[in-house]
Every structure is written in structure tokens, then in C-alpha cells.
Design a protein around this motif. Structure first.
Motif, PDB file in Angstrom:
ATOM      1  N   GLU A 276       0.830  -1.190   0.000  1.00 34.81           N
ATOM      2  CA  GLU A 276       0.000   0.000   0.000  1.00 34.81           C
ATOM      3  C   GLU A 276       0.873   1.252   0.000  1.00 34.81           C
ATOM      4  O   GLU A 276       2.079   1.192   0.226  1.00 34.81           O
ATOM      5  CB  GLU A 276      -0.927  -0.001   1.218  1.00 34.81           C
ATOM      6  N   GLY A 277       0.232   2.401  -0.219  1.00 41.57           N
ATOM      7  CA  GLY A 277       0.946   3.657  -0.203  1.00 41.57           C
ATOM      8  C   GLY A 277       1.624   3.967  -1.519  1.00 41.57           C
ATOM      9  O   GLY A 277       2.638   4.648  -1.567  1.00 41.57           O
ATOM     10  N   CYS A 331      -2.574   8.576  -6.943  1.00 42.91           N
ATOM     11  CA  CYS A 331      -2.999   8.011  -5.663  1.00 42.91           C
ATOM     12  C   CYS A 331      -3.009   6.494  -5.811  1.00 42.91           C
ATOM     13  O   CYS A 331      -2.808   5.965  -6.901  1.00 42.91           O
ATOM     14  CB  CYS A 331      -4.375   8.520  -5.236  1.00 42.91           C
ATOM     15  N   ASP A 332      -3.256   5.812  -4.704  1.00 45.87           N
ATOM     16  CA  ASP A 332      -3.329   4.356  -4.702  1.00 45.87           C
ATOM     17  C   ASP A 332      -4.790   3.936  -4.623  1.00 45.87           C
ATOM     18  O   ASP A 332      -5.370   3.840  -3.542  1.00 45.87           O
ATOM     19  CB  ASP A 332      -2.535   3.802  -3.513  1.00 45.87           C
ATOM     20  N   LEU A 333      -5.392   3.678  -5.765  1.00 44.46           N
ATOM     21  CA  LEU A 333      -6.815   3.307  -5.774  1.00 44.46           C
ATOM     22  C   LEU A 333      -7.058   1.915  -5.207  1.00 44.46           C
ATOM     23  O   LEU A 333      -8.206   1.534  -4.988  1.00 44.46           O
ATOM     24  CB  LEU A 333      -7.361   3.395  -7.198  1.00 44.46           C
ATOM     25  N   ASN A 334      -6.001   1.148  -4.974  1.00 40.40           N
ATOM     26  CA  ASN A 334      -6.179  -0.161  -4.345  1.00 40.40           C
ATOM     27  C   ASN A 334      -6.230  -0.070  -2.814  1.00 40.40           C
ATOM     28  O   ASN A 334      -6.477  -1.068  -2.141  1.00 40.40           O
ATOM     29  CB  ASN A 334      -5.035  -1.103  -4.752  1.00 40.40           C
ATOM     30  N   HIS A 335      -5.975   1.120  -2.276  1.00 44.56           N
ATOM     31  CA  HIS A 335      -5.996   1.291  -0.827  1.00 44.56           C
ATOM     32  C   HIS A 335      -7.428   1.238  -0.311  1.00 44.56           C
ATOM     33  O   HIS A 335      -8.384   1.639  -0.992  1.00 44.56           O
ATOM     34  CB  HIS A 335      -5.349   2.623  -0.454  1.00 44.56           C
ATOM     35  N   GLU A 336      -7.563   0.750   0.907  1.00 41.39           N
ATOM     36  CA  GLU A 336      -8.879   0.620   1.545  1.00 41.39           C
ATOM     37  C   GLU A 336      -9.633   1.947   1.561  1.00 41.39           C
ATOM     38  O   GLU A 336     -10.868   1.983   1.436  1.00 41.39           O
ATOM     39  CB  GLU A 336      -8.693   0.097   2.972  1.00 41.39           C
ATOM     40  N   LEU A 341     -14.900   4.867  -3.444  1.00 42.63           N
ATOM     41  CA  LEU A 341     -14.731   5.608  -4.686  1.00 42.63           C
ATOM     42  C   LEU A 341     -14.676   4.658  -5.880  1.00 42.63           C
ATOM     43  O   LEU A 341     -15.304   4.904  -6.915  1.00 42.63           O
ATOM     44  CB  LEU A 341     -13.460   6.457  -4.617  1.00 42.63           C
ATOM     45  N   VAL A 342     -13.910   3.571  -5.753  1.00 40.51           N
ATOM     46  CA  VAL A 342     -13.806   2.603  -6.844  1.00 40.51           C
ATOM     47  C   VAL A 342     -15.170   1.978  -7.126  1.00 40.51           C
ATOM     48  O   VAL A 342     -15.547   1.766  -8.285  1.00 40.51           O
ATOM     49  CB  VAL A 342     -12.754   1.530  -6.516  1.00 40.51           C
ATOM     50  N   ASP A 343     -15.939   1.709  -6.072  1.00 42.73           N
ATOM     51  CA  ASP A 343     -17.293   1.178  -6.270  1.00 42.73           C
ATOM     52  C   ASP A 343     -18.161   2.166  -7.044  1.00 42.73           C
ATOM     53  O   ASP A 343     -18.952   1.767  -7.914  1.00 42.73           O
ATOM     54  CB  ASP A 343     -17.936   0.859  -4.919  1.00 42.73           C
TER      55      ASP A 343
END
Length: 379
Positions: A276-277, A331-336, A341-343
């Protein structure tokens, strides 16, 4: 004692000190190699990728901050590039696909990023690079993604639509082209071979200096250089180091029309990078055919104060007048924190695929310098 004798005595003393330091370095390097082998034993059953771009970036940044000199930063990075390359190969042999043959800009970019201790496997085209990674015939692939002057390498984006591979890292390389040939004069050149991108990047120079020459595209710069061997009146555009490798001459150097010519390369793997990050995220999405679809995506990103670095559309193959969008965001769209937002993005998009989150790339000048080295460029 004569001055020459004093100098010789001092040199002898310094050389003894250097020999002692070399023995210490050798012992430490072998100790580090033992630890790398132990990491490999621990990870023996781990199917993941050995290349850890975030860990390697952290190692280099920590060393840079600890170094008091006089060793230049670019030398420190070059040394540790090879130490880290050796460490990865000791953990598990690495096979890396690239657009070949040896000597292309993709090859030199791979060397710059991954070092010499990996097995570089040339592929005849970009499809071969992606396919070999997807099939796990290679652990990584090096792919040109876009050029600062001529935009995105469209085939690379198209391949992301066909194969599920992930961007693990990126780097930016300044590209400088040379005219390679066995001929002695420009007036002897009747045919010029190269990949379409370098031909376009040197178009004005070719029109001014070789207006009567036939221009013939090839699958790569290195293939072009190999093709001209033995062909009378032929020249190739490519990396200057190719001349030395193939026994050719550099008839003209820095022939690109614009000196500020950079190519963005990405390192792709079969799985995402595992931390992450991350600094950047790339994604592909398609939209429903209705007004305001793209605006909805842009508004969602703007609402979260996410900076978009790239937005490009490509025709969607097999679907007339339909397009796929390629986007880079900082940004890291895989971050919790970004799950909601991804949804939302998935809800407004027809399809959405995260291509990878990865560290922001460094800038390297891989053009041939006077000593044949490569130079880190601070951006």
C-alpha cells in the motif's frame, strides 16, 4: 627522498588501503548474497513476483540519505542496481521479456531498471512481451507506454485490453537517436531502417539531410541495425551503443528533431505490486453510451481531490464508435480508503479495470555519453 619516490611510496600505501577495503567489501557482498539465498529459501513456495519496487526504492532512498559522500548519488544507484539485481537472481532466477533483439531502447531501459543479473528474453513484438508475462513464461516484461513527443504507444494500450497483466513500476528515459551505418558519408546513404517511432522522431532531420533516401519501418531499432550489415547504402536509426556491438559507425548522433525526447517505460508482471501507499494508479474503463458519462468519472475523482496525470481514449476493437479510456491518477486506488470511490466508478462505468498501482518513476538519460554510462536526471 626524491619527489618521485615519495609519490610512489604514497601510492603504494593508498593501494594497500584500497585492497583492504576491497576485501571487506567482498566479505560483506558475500554475506549479503547468503541472506538473499535465505530469503529465496523462505519464499520457495511463494508464487509471487520477486521484484519488489517499493522495497527497492526504500533501500535506495535510505542509502542516499545516509551517504555522506564523496560517492556521487548516480554512482551509488548504479552500484546498488546491480547488487539488487544479483539479490533477486539469487532468490529465484528472473526472466524478463522485452521488445528485441538485444540493443533496443527497451533493452537498455530494462538494464537501467533491473540490472544485468536477470535473463533478458527478446520478443519479436510487443504482443510477445505481454503474452509471455501473462503465460508466466517470464516473470516481468518491459514495455514502452508513451513518448513525450509522439504520445502513447497505441499497441501497448490495446494489449492491456487483451491480457490481464499489471503495471508494477515505471521509468522515464531520455531517448537520443544515432544514424548507424557501415558507409563513410551521408551522400552514400540510400535507405534508412528503423522502428516507426524513431523514424517519426527524426522525421525533420531525415527530410533535411537524406531527402532522397527510402524510409523503411522495421519491428525494432536493433533489428534495423542488424539488417543493414552487408547492405550497401543502408543505415539504421537506433541507440549509439548498437554501433559498437555490431561493428558499425555512428555517422550522425542526436538526430532527433526535439532534444527533450522522453519515453515512459513500464515494468509489467502477472500480479499487482504488493504494497500500500503507492504513488500512482493506472486504469482502463469503458462508458455507457449516454451524455455525461465521462463527466461523472471526472467529477468523482475531482471530489476526492485526486490529480489526473493522463487521460486518453482509444477505439475499442470489435465495437464501432466505442472507446476505452486510459487514465493515470496520483494516488493508490487499491488502498482501503478508496474502496467506496472505486465502487462508485464501477457503477458509472460500463467496465473498469485497475492496471496497477506503483511508485512514480525516476528519470534516466540512457543516451550514450562520452564514457558509455547512463545518467540519473533530477526532475
Amino acid at each position: 627522498m626524491a619527489d618521485a619516490d615519495r609519490i610512489q611510496e604514497r601510492m603504494g600505501s593508498v593501494r594497500e588501503d584500497i585492497d583492504a577495503v576491497d576485501r571487506e567489501l567482498l566479505a560483506l557482498l558475500n554475506r549479503r548474497a547468503e541472506l538473499s539465498l535465505e530469503v529465496g529459501r523462505i519464499k520457495r513456495d511463494d508464487p509471487g513476483v520477486i521484484f519488489k519496487p517499493f522495497r527497492e526504492r526504500d533501500v535506495l532512498e535510505k542509502l542516499r540519505s545516509l551517504s555522506a559522500g564523496p560517492l556521487p548519488e548516480e554512482h551509488l544507484r548504479s552500484i546498488y542496481r546491480e547488487i539488487l539485481s544479483s539479490s533477486r537472481s539469487l532468490q529465484r532466477p528472473q526472466r524478463v521479456a522485452y521488445l528485441g533483439p538485444e540493443g533496443t531502447f527497451s533493452y537498455f531501459a530494462g538494464i537501467q531498471f533491473l540490472g544485468h543479473s536477470v535473463e533478458f528474453l527478446p520478443q519479436k513484438d510487443l504482443h510477445g512481451v505481454i503474452r509471455s508475462v501473462h503465460a508466466r513464461e517470464c516473470e516481468l516484461g518491459v514495455l514502452p507506454l508513451e513518448n513525450s513527443l509522439h504520445g502513447t504507444v497505441g499497441q501497448s494500450l490495446d494489449l492491456f485490453l487483451r491480457y490481464e497483466v499489471f503495471i508494477n513500476a515505471e521509468l522515464f528515459c531520455r531517448i537520443s537517436h544515432s544514424l548507424l551505418t557501415a558507409e563513410k558519408r551521408l551522400s552514400d546513404i540510400t535507405t534508412v531502417y528503423s522502428h516507426p517511432q524513431p523514424l517519426a522522431q527524426c522525421g525533420e532531420w531525415l527530410r533535411l539531410n537524406l531527402p532522397g533516401a527510402r524510409i523503411i519501418p522495421t519491428e525494432s531499432t536493433a533489428a534495423a541495425a542488424r539488417r543493414i550489415k552487408g547492405e550497401k547504402g543502408a543505415a539504421a536509426i537506433g541507440h549509439g551503443n548498437l554501433a559498437e556491438r555490431l561493428g558499425l559507425s555512428v555517422l550522425a548522433s542526436a538526430i532527433e528533431d526535439q532534444p527533450d525526447n522522453w519515453t515512459r517505460f513500464v515494468v509489467v508482471g502477472p500480479v499487482p505490486a504488493d504494497r500500500e501507499g503507492r504513488d500512482k494508479t493506472s486504469m482502463l474503463f469503458t462508458l455507457p453510451d449516454k451524455s455525461g458519462s465521462l463527466a461523472q468519472v471526472l467529477n468523482i475523482l475531482a471530489r476526492e481531490d485526486i490529480n489526473m496525470k493522463k487521460l486518453e481514449s482509444r477505439p475499442l476493437r470489435g465495437e464501432k464508435w466505442q472507446y476505452v479510456f486510459f487514465v493515470d491518477v496520483e494516488c493508490d486506488l487499491n488502498h482501503e480508503d478508496y474502496r467506496q470511490l472505486v465502487d462508485e466508478l464501477k457503477h458509472v462505468c460500463h467496465s473498469l479495470r485497475i492496471l496497477g498501482s506503483y511508485p512514480a518513476g525516476m528519470y534516466f538519460d540512457v543516451a550514450r555519453t562520452a564514457d558509455g554510462s547512463e545518467r540519473l536526471v533530477t526532475e
